[in-house]
Design a protein around this motif. Structure first.
Motif, PDB file in Angstrom:
ATOM      1  N   ARG A  86       0.822  -1.214   0.000  1.00 41.92           N
ATOM      2  CA  ARG A  86       0.000   0.000   0.000  1.00 41.92           C
ATOM      3  C   ARG A  86       0.856   1.264   0.000  1.00 41.92           C
ATOM      4  O   ARG A  86       0.351   2.353   0.246  1.00 41.92           O
ATOM      5  CB  ARG A  86      -0.911   0.013   1.235  1.00 41.92           C
ATOM      6  CG  ARG A  86      -1.955  -1.083   1.257  1.00 41.92           C
ATOM      7  CD  ARG A  86      -2.804  -1.038   2.514  1.00 41.92           C
ATOM      8  NE  ARG A  86      -3.440   0.266   2.693  1.00 41.92           N
ATOM      9  CZ  ARG A  86      -4.565   0.646   2.086  1.00 41.92           C
ATOM     10  NH1 ARG A  86      -5.172  -0.176   1.257  1.00 41.92           N
ATOM     11  NH2 ARG A  86      -5.080   1.828   2.327  1.00 41.92           N
ATOM     12  N   LYS A  88       2.148   3.208  -2.180  1.00 45.18           N
ATOM     13  CA  LYS A  88       1.862   4.332  -3.077  1.00 45.18           C
ATOM     14  C   LYS A  88       0.850   5.291  -2.468  1.00 45.18           C
ATOM     15  O   LYS A  88       0.710   6.432  -2.937  1.00 45.18           O
ATOM     16  CB  LYS A  88       1.360   3.823  -4.431  1.00 45.18           C
ATOM     17  CG  LYS A  88      -0.015   3.168  -4.381  1.00 45.18           C
ATOM     18  CD  LYS A  88      -0.441   2.654  -5.738  1.00 45.18           C
ATOM     19  CE  LYS A  88      -1.813   1.982  -5.672  1.00 45.18           C
ATOM     20  NZ  LYS A  88      -2.229   1.428  -6.967  1.00 45.18           N
ATOM     21  N   LEU A  89       0.124   4.853  -1.434  1.00 48.74           N
ATOM     22  CA  LEU A  89      -0.864   5.693  -0.768  1.00 48.74           C
ATOM     23  C   LEU A  89      -0.299   6.388   0.469  1.00 48.74           C
ATOM     24  O   LEU A  89      -0.982   7.216   1.072  1.00 48.74           O
ATOM     25  CB  LEU A  89      -2.078   4.853  -0.351  1.00 48.74           C
ATOM     26  CG  LEU A  89      -2.776   4.075  -1.473  1.00 48.74           C
ATOM     27  CD1 LEU A  89      -3.883   3.211  -0.884  1.00 48.74           C
ATOM     28  CD2 LEU A  89      -3.324   5.019  -2.528  1.00 48.74           C
ATOM     29  N   HIS A  90       0.932   6.054   0.851  1.00 51.68           N
ATOM     30  CA  HIS A  90       1.538   6.655   2.035  1.00 51.68           C
ATOM     31  C   HIS A  90       1.695   8.160   1.823  1.00 51.68           C
ATOM     32  O   HIS A  90       2.155   8.593   0.751  1.00 51.68           O
ATOM     33  CB  HIS A  90       2.902   6.011   2.306  1.00 51.68           C
ATOM     34  CG  HIS A  90       3.480   6.357   3.648  1.00 51.68           C
ATOM     35  ND1 HIS A  90       4.075   7.577   3.909  1.00 51.68           N
ATOM     36  CD2 HIS A  90       3.547   5.649   4.797  1.00 51.68           C
ATOM     37  CE1 HIS A  90       4.496   7.595   5.165  1.00 51.68           C
ATOM     38  NE2 HIS A  90       4.189   6.442   5.724  1.00 51.68           N
ATOM     39  N   GLN A  94       3.212   9.211  -1.817  1.00 53.50           N
ATOM     40  CA  GLN A  94       2.237   9.136  -2.898  1.00 53.50           C
ATOM     41  C   GLN A  94       2.537  10.071  -4.062  1.00 53.50           C
ATOM     42  O   GLN A  94       2.049   9.854  -5.172  1.00 53.50           O
ATOM     43  CB  GLN A  94       0.826   9.387  -2.370  1.00 53.50           C
ATOM     44  CG  GLN A  94       0.614  10.746  -1.714  1.00 53.50           C
ATOM     45  CD  GLN A  94      -0.798  10.903  -1.173  1.00 53.50           C
ATOM     46  OE1 GLN A  94      -1.715  10.205  -1.591  1.00 53.50           O
ATOM     47  NE2 GLN A  94      -0.984  11.810  -0.240  1.00 53.50           N
ATOM     48  N   TRP A  95       3.333  11.112  -3.831  1.00 54.24           N
ATOM     49  CA  TRP A  95       3.677  12.014  -4.933  1.00 54.24           C
ATOM     50  C   TRP A  95       5.117  11.831  -5.390  1.00 54.24           C
ATOM     51  O   TRP A  95       5.597  12.592  -6.215  1.00 54.24           O
ATOM     52  CB  TRP A  95       3.444  13.473  -4.530  1.00 54.24           C
ATOM     53  CG  TRP A  95       2.065  13.736  -4.048  1.00 54.24           C
ATOM     54  CD1 TRP A  95       1.681  14.120  -2.806  1.00 54.24           C
ATOM     55  CD2 TRP A  95       0.851  13.637  -4.808  1.00 54.24           C
ATOM     56  NE1 TRP A  95       0.323  14.259  -2.724  1.00 54.24           N
ATOM     57  CE2 TRP A  95      -0.213  13.976  -3.945  1.00 54.24           C
ATOM     58  CE3 TRP A  95       0.563  13.295  -6.130  1.00 54.24           C
ATOM     59  CZ2 TRP A  95      -1.548  13.969  -4.366  1.00 54.24           C
ATOM     60  CZ3 TRP A  95      -0.759  13.293  -6.546  1.00 54.24           C
ATOM     61  CH2 TRP A  95      -1.791  13.624  -5.677  1.00 54.24           C
ATOM     62  N   ASN A 133       2.267  -1.578  -6.542  1.00 60.42           N
ATOM     63  CA  ASN A 133       2.554  -0.253  -6.005  1.00 60.42           C
ATOM     64  C   ASN A 133       3.788   0.355  -6.658  1.00 60.42           C
ATOM     65  O   ASN A 133       3.785   1.521  -7.058  1.00 60.42           O
ATOM     66  CB  ASN A 133       2.754  -0.331  -4.485  1.00 60.42           C
ATOM     67  CG  ASN A 133       1.448  -0.352  -3.720  1.00 60.42           C
ATOM     68  OD1 ASN A 133       1.049   0.623  -3.106  1.00 60.42           O
ATOM     69  ND2 ASN A 133       0.740  -1.476  -3.759  1.00 60.42           N
ATOM     70  N   MET A 137       5.344   4.122  -9.084  1.00 56.49           N
ATOM     71  CA  MET A 137       6.260   5.023  -8.390  1.00 56.49           C
ATOM     72  C   MET A 137       7.599   5.174  -9.103  1.00 56.49           C
ATOM     73  O   MET A 137       8.552   5.725  -8.550  1.00 56.49           O
ATOM     74  CB  MET A 137       6.485   4.525  -6.957  1.00 56.49           C
ATOM     75  CG  MET A 137       5.191   4.409  -6.162  1.00 56.49           C
ATOM     76  SD  MET A 137       5.373   3.577  -4.571  1.00 56.49           S
ATOM     77  CE  MET A 137       6.266   4.825  -3.650  1.00 56.49           C
TER      78      MET A 137
END
Length: 321
Positions: A86, A88-90, A94-95, A133, A137
């Motif tokens: 998960r 990529k949502l941290h 996430q950016w 994920n 990124m």
């Protein structure tokens, strides 16, 4: 590092450079990150993460506190409680985009014998979630590296197959030697002896790239030899549009005549990369270029619809339908 002439020279340790933006996933005692930082002389280009909290990390591993302190002093960003499936949502990730995303010896924990199919299934679920994920990124030209045992039962994880489900393709597979990374100590990380090393045996570093960035075409041979399908994918498309929408054309060609189960994923990834490339070519006003290219793609899509309709009419006429 600057030379005597003031020219910057990147420092390397095996596959990794001080010029790379590096994300390290699933660190145990953070000794791999520490090894890179020592080689580079700094760690400002690194984000090192663990699933465990800081408190649990320093409780599990004898050298963790020292490693973390050194990494912090060298400029690394340290994140704890980061789930590889998960990440990529941290909020701190996430950016972010990275040149190298590294996961050494992923493992879902000791819940049975390693050749048990249920245990293998847990490991595969972890690795597949990581790939899904990580694929979001990467910078253009970036690589995802997984170091992994290559003997049974670990080869039954079939990590290349898992990577392909996230549109990652194998660039190369090279032998992993722990001696290449001074100060790195592989750790069990789970069970009653988390600070103990586990036997490595034969293992390799698998390097993956997004399929659209591969030097070799991912277009199936039978499609390349089929003229009307080539035109479906790329009917008189300008070169700049091919570069901007490369993921779109690759996916359209791969999925020609099939159901695209990854449509939402592939479109989202494609649009993200379009904006990223527009930002490279026109950092002052990328949105303007982005909208223009999307309009261009819409026009091309309409032209493909017309082309396919004409081809269907020709086929119907050919067979007297």
């Amino acid at each position: 590092m600057k030379t005597m002439y003031g020219v910057y020279e990147a420092k390397w340790l095996k596959h990794y450079s001080s010029d790379h933006e590096i994300l390290l996933v699933g660190e145990g005692d953070f000794s791999f990150s520490f090894s890179l930082a020592k080689a580079f002389g700094s760690a400002f280009n690194m984000v090192a993460t663990s699933l465990d909290s800081y408190e649990l990390v320093i409780k599990k591993y004898q050298r963790a506190r020292t490693n973390l302190q050194t990494l912090s002093e060298c400029g690394a960003q340290l994140l704890h409680g980061v789930d590889a499936t998960r990440m990529k949502l941290h909020p701190d990730l996430q950016w972010r985009k990275f040149d190298r995303i590294i996961y050494n010896f992923p493992h879902a924990g000791f819940s049975g014998k390693e050749d048990n199919q249920l245990v293998i299934g847990k490991h595969r679920s972890l690795v597949r979630g990581f790939f899904e994920n990580a694929s979001h990124m990467l910078r253009p030209g970036g690589e995802v590296h997984v170091s992994h045992k290559t003997t049974g039962p670990f080869q039954n994880w079939r990590i290349e197959e898992l990577a392909s489900k996230s549109f990652l393709t194998l660039l190369e597979c090279v032998e992993f030697k722990i001696s290449d990374y001074p100060s790195y100590q592989n750790k069990r990380g789970d069970g009653s002896r988390p600070d103990d090393a586990f036997p490595l045996g034969k293992c390799s570093t698998f390097k993956f790239i997004l399929s659209s960035t591969s030097k070799k075409s991912n277009i199936p041979h039978h499609i390349l030899n089929n003229n009307h399908q080539q035109q479906f994918v790329n009917p008189c498309v300008p070169n700049d549009c091919v570069w901007i929408f490369k993921e779109y054309f690759d996916q359209a060609c791969l999925m020609f005549g099939k159901d695209d189960y990854y449509l939402c994923h592939s479109v989202r990834v494609m649009l993200e990369k379009v904006f990223e490339r527009c930002n490279i070519t026109n950092p002052v006003n990328p949105m303007n270029d982005y909208l223009n290219h999307v309009k261009e793609l819409r026009d091309l899509s309409n032209r493909r619809i017309v082309y396919l309709q004409n081809r269907l009419r020709e086929i119907d006429h050919q067979f007297g339908l």
